[in-house]
Design an enzyme around this catalytic site. Structure first.
Site, PDB file in Angstrom:
ATOM      1  N   SER A  90       0.827  -1.209   0.000  1.00  0.00           N
ATOM      2  CA  SER A  90       0.000   0.000   0.000  1.00  0.00           C
ATOM      3  C   SER A  90       0.857   1.253   0.000  1.00  0.00           C
ATOM      4  CB  SER A  90      -0.875   0.003   1.261  1.00  0.00           C
ATOM      5  OG  SER A  90      -1.459   1.272   1.461  1.00  0.00           O
ATOM      6  N   GLN A 130       0.547  -0.416  -4.749  1.00  0.00           N
ATOM      7  CA  GLN A 130      -0.802   0.165  -4.811  1.00  0.00           C
ATOM      8  C   GLN A 130      -0.718   1.661  -4.591  1.00  0.00           C
ATOM      9  OE1 GLN A 130      -2.593   1.010  -1.504  1.00  0.00           O
ATOM     10  NE2 GLN A 130      -3.937   2.240  -2.813  1.00  0.00           N
ATOM     11  N   TYR A 152      -2.456   5.220  -3.881  1.00  0.00           N
ATOM     12  CA  TYR A 152      -3.525   6.172  -3.562  1.00  0.00           C
ATOM     13  C   TYR A 152      -3.112   7.447  -4.260  1.00  0.00           C
ATOM     14  CZ  TYR A 152      -5.920   3.444   0.052  1.00  0.00           C
ATOM     15  OH  TYR A 152      -6.651   2.517   0.733  1.00  0.00           O
ATOM     16  N   THR A 182      -6.018   2.321  -6.668  1.00  0.00           N
ATOM     17  CA  THR A 182      -7.274   2.125  -5.926  1.00  0.00           C
ATOM     18  C   THR A 182      -8.207   3.298  -6.191  1.00  0.00           C
ATOM     19  OG1 THR A 182      -6.191   0.781  -4.263  1.00  0.00           O
ATOM     20  CG2 THR A 182      -8.245   1.854  -3.602  1.00  0.00           C
ATOM     21  N   ARG A 239     -17.058   4.991   8.857  1.00  0.00           N
ATOM     22  CA  ARG A 239     -16.779   3.817   9.698  1.00  0.00           C
ATOM     23  C   ARG A 239     -17.107   4.112  11.148  1.00  0.00           C
ATOM     24  NH1 ARG A 239     -11.031   2.844   7.469  1.00  0.00           N
ATOM     25  NH2 ARG A 239     -11.566   2.684   5.285  1.00  0.00           N
ATOM     26  N   LYS A 275      -8.222  -1.005  -9.159  1.00  0.00           N
ATOM     27  CA  LYS A 275      -8.837  -1.709  -8.019  1.00  0.00           C
ATOM     28  C   LYS A 275     -10.115  -1.006  -7.578  1.00  0.00           C
ATOM     29  CE  LYS A 275      -7.728  -3.467  -3.365  1.00  0.00           C
ATOM     30  NZ  LYS A 275      -8.240  -2.681  -2.265  1.00  0.00           N
ATOM     31  N   HIS A 321     -13.243  -3.247  -1.279  1.00  0.00           N
ATOM     32  CA  HIS A 321     -12.360  -2.809  -0.199  1.00  0.00           C
ATOM     33  C   HIS A 321     -12.699  -3.536   1.109  1.00  0.00           C
ATOM     34  CE1 HIS A 321      -9.462   0.717   0.144  1.00  0.00           C
ATOM     35  NE2 HIS A 321      -9.491   0.321   1.395  1.00  0.00           N
ATOM     36  N   ASP A 327     -10.945  -9.605  -4.577  1.00  0.00           N
ATOM     37  CA  ASP A 327     -10.878  -9.737  -3.119  1.00  0.00           C
ATOM     38  C   ASP A 327     -12.156  -9.252  -2.489  1.00  0.00           C
ATOM     39  OD1 ASP A 327     -10.841  -6.979  -2.261  1.00  0.00           O
ATOM     40  OD2 ASP A 327      -8.667  -6.909  -2.259  1.00  0.00           O
ATOM     41  N   SER A 328     -12.245  -9.483  -1.194  1.00  0.00           N
ATOM     42  CA  SER A 328     -13.318  -9.046  -0.294  1.00  0.00           C
ATOM     43  C   SER A 328     -14.103 -10.255   0.208  1.00  0.00           C
ATOM     44  CB  SER A 328     -14.274  -8.023  -0.937  1.00  0.00           C
ATOM     45  OG  SER A 328     -13.561  -6.821  -1.226  1.00  0.00           O
TER      46      SER A 328
HETATM   47  C1  FNR Z   1      -7.423  -2.298   3.533  1.00  0.00           C
HETATM   48  N1  FNR Z   1      -7.574  -2.199   2.138  1.00  0.00           N
HETATM   49  C2  FNR Z   1      -6.773  -1.321   1.439  1.00  0.00           C
HETATM   50  N2  FNR Z   1      -6.843  -1.267   0.067  1.00  0.00           N
HETATM   51  C3  FNR Z   1      -6.034  -0.461  -0.637  1.00  0.00           C
HETATM   52  O1  FNR Z   1      -6.119  -0.446  -1.862  1.00  0.00           O
HETATM   53  N3  FNR Z   1      -5.105   0.311   0.028  1.00  0.00           N
HETATM   54  C4  FNR Z   1      -4.978   0.328   1.373  1.00  0.00           C
HETATM   55  O2  FNR Z   1      -4.129   1.016   1.926  1.00  0.00           O
HETATM   56  C5  FNR Z   1      -5.876  -0.485   2.115  1.00  0.00           C
HETATM   57  N4  FNR Z   1      -5.856  -0.467   3.479  1.00  0.00           N
HETATM   58  C6  FNR Z   1      -6.575  -1.400   4.195  1.00  0.00           C
HETATM   59  C7  FNR Z   1      -6.435  -1.456   5.585  1.00  0.00           C
HETATM   60  C8  FNR Z   1      -7.093  -2.451   6.301  1.00  0.00           C
HETATM   61  C9  FNR Z   1      -6.895  -2.540   7.782  1.00  0.00           C
HETATM   62  C10 FNR Z   1      -7.877  -3.413   5.625  1.00  0.00           C
HETATM   63  C11 FNR Z   1      -8.539  -4.545   6.366  1.00  0.00           C
HETATM   64  C12 FNR Z   1      -8.054  -3.332   4.258  1.00  0.00           C
HETATM   65  C13 FNR Z   1      -8.479  -3.111   1.411  1.00  0.00           C
HETATM   66  C14 FNR Z   1      -7.770  -4.381   1.020  1.00  0.00           C
HETATM   67  O3  FNR Z   1      -6.839  -4.158  -0.011  1.00  0.00           O
HETATM   68  C15 FNR Z   1      -8.757  -5.438   0.504  1.00  0.00           C
HETATM   69  O4  FNR Z   1      -9.526  -4.879  -0.535  1.00  0.00           O
HETATM   70  C16 FNR Z   1      -9.678  -5.970   1.583  1.00  0.00           C
HETATM   71  O5  FNR Z   1      -8.995  -6.132   2.815  1.00  0.00           O
HETATM   72  C17 FNR Z   1     -10.236  -7.305   1.136  1.00  0.00           C
HETATM   73  O6  FNR Z   1     -11.178  -7.767   2.023  1.00  0.00           O
HETATM   74  P1  FNR Z   1     -10.891  -8.815   3.202  1.00  0.00           P
HETATM   75  O7  FNR Z   1      -9.981  -9.897   2.663  1.00  0.00           O
HETATM   76  O8  FNR Z   1     -10.251  -8.037   4.311  1.00  0.00           O
HETATM   77  O9  FNR Z   1     -12.261  -9.269   3.524  1.00  0.00           O
END
Ligand code: FNR
Length: 378
Positions: free
Chosen positions: A121, A143, A145, A171, A180, A250, A274, A305-306
């Site tokens: 990230s 990745q 941002y 992303t 949240r 993404k 996400h 993912d997810s």
């Molecule tokens: C993320 N995710 C995420 N995605 C991204 O593109 N950049 C990021 O910095 C982050 N940061 C992030 C922090 C935390 C704590 C989590 C749990 C998730 C999303 C991540 O890439 C992914 O899409 C999800 O975590 C997939 O879902 P599951 O496997 O956690 O259910």
């Protein structure tokens, strides 16, 4: 076999196999101020729960009398052959989820130990160069941002290219924070701490923005000021011009977006919501996958993912047409609870379960795992 024989010999694995158990123990191990950030999702978390539940609406169809002692789960992605179709999803702030605050380097070590590529990230808590070095021979994608400051975007991408990252994942769903409630109620925003922003503070363009020796408040506010560019179609040519690496988008959940993204130069489509962290009230990411796969029609790899929690989930996402499946929270929890060995265990457990399902159910290669391998069930 290694695990069965170990257990027979009285050596029980130190790390959990069941996701609920893993989550409970990992959250207990994390400092309280990180728990809501890692576990929580958007709104009342209906989308986050839907992500996980969606897998139960599909059943893998067992096929007998065609099993093979050898399975081949390998896949080629952007010129690299992976032994298994797994990826470590980009997770910001994972750096501060291990006691030594170097969780990003440890995530890279998990990649090195398992051969499963890490998608690092932008919000790494170590410079992206250090994380790249720790991946060893394993693959790595960066990745992005996309910052508002174009020079900073260019600098991050160029550093990533120089450090050996093999693809840029942009992303699209996180240019504003998600709603949240768990974070809002606890007042814990670990991404808003200077120590979480080491990848930015090591960047020459970011350093020009903060001036020399910035105090933590200046670092955080400079980041807040540049975070959050809503990437649009108009930005794609500019982003494309920054790098020759493959670009993966993404957060794509609509087939029209997938089609247009490929028409406009994207090299891969990453179907994800996400992990339910950004927008509540949407469907499970898995429900968007089949239409995305149809729209992409083999023109480019589709990453999903997810909500992936088990090897069965991996098999189902592959059967629905994903070329590779990424995990987020499972490896973060593994790291939080058991460090690198804990996360390696989670990755290997997913690989082993997916492989054994394919063995028992008669699917020896990923090519065998087509739509016929699944039935929708009530
Ligand atoms: C993320 N995710 C995420 N995605 C991204 O593109 N950049 C990021 O910095 C982050 N940061 C992030 C922090 C935390 C704590 C989590 C749990 C998730 C999303 C991540 O890439 C992914 O899409 C999800 O975590 C997939 O879902 P599951 O496997 O956690 O259910």
């Amino acid at each position: 076999i290694e695990l069965y024989l170990g257990a027979l010999g009285g050596v029980l694995p130190a790390h959990p196999f069941d996701h609920a158990d893993l989550e409970t123990r990992a959250l207990a191990a994390l400092p309280p101020e990180l728990r809501t950030y890692v576990a929580g999702g958007a709104g009342d978390e209906a989308t986050q729960r839907a992500n996980v539940a969606a897998f139960q609406r599909y059943a893998v169809v067992p096929r007998m009398l065609r099993a093979s002692a050898e399975r081949d789960l390998s896949v080629e992605l952007f010129g690299r052959t992976l032994a298994s179709p797994l990826l470590l999803a980009p997770v910001g702030v994972v750096g501060i989820c291990t006691p030594d605050q170097h969780g990003d380097v440890h995530a890279a070590e998990v990649a090195a130990a398992t051969g499963v590529p890490l998608i690092g990230s932008t919000l790494m808590s170590d410079p992206l160069e250090d994380v790249a070095a720790a991946t060893g021979e394993a693959g790595k994608w960066f990745q992005l941002y996309t910052p508002k400051n174009r020079d900073l975007a260019a600098s991050l991408v160029q550093r990533a290219e120089k450090a050996g990252y093999e693809a840029i994942v942009i992303t699209l769903d996180t240019w504003v924070p998600g709603w949240r409630p768990r974070d809002l109620a606890s007042g814990n925003f670990p991404q808003l701490r200077a120590k979480a922003l080491a990848n930015y503070t090591s960047d020459p363009v970011f350093q020009q923005m903060t001036g020399p020796n910035p105090d933590p408040g200046t670092v955080v506010m400079t980041w807040v000021g540049t975070f959050g560019h809503p990437v649009t179609w108009e930005d794609l040519p500019w982003l494309r011009s920054l790098t020759d690496l493959p670009i993966v988008l993404k957060g794509i959940c609509h087939p029209d977006d997938a089609r247009r993204a490929l028409d406009e130069g994207a090299d891969g489509i990453y179907c994800s919501n996400h992990g339910g962290r950004q927008a509540n009230g949407g469907g499970a990411a898995l429900d968007w996958l089949p239409d995305i796969v149809t729209a992409v029609d083999g023109r480019a790899p589709v990453v999903f993912d997810s909500g992936v929690r088990t090897g069965a989930d991996v098999v189902k996402a592959l059967a629905l047409g994903a070329d590779a499946v990424a995990i987020g929270r499972p490896y973060v929890y593994g790291l939080a609870l058991g460090g690198v060995p804990g996360a390696v265990h989670q990755v290997r457990a997913l690989q082993a379960e997916a492989d054994l399902i394919m063995a028992v159910d008669g699917y020896s290669t990923l090519a065998d795992l087509g739509p016929d391998a699944l039935r929708r069930v009530p």
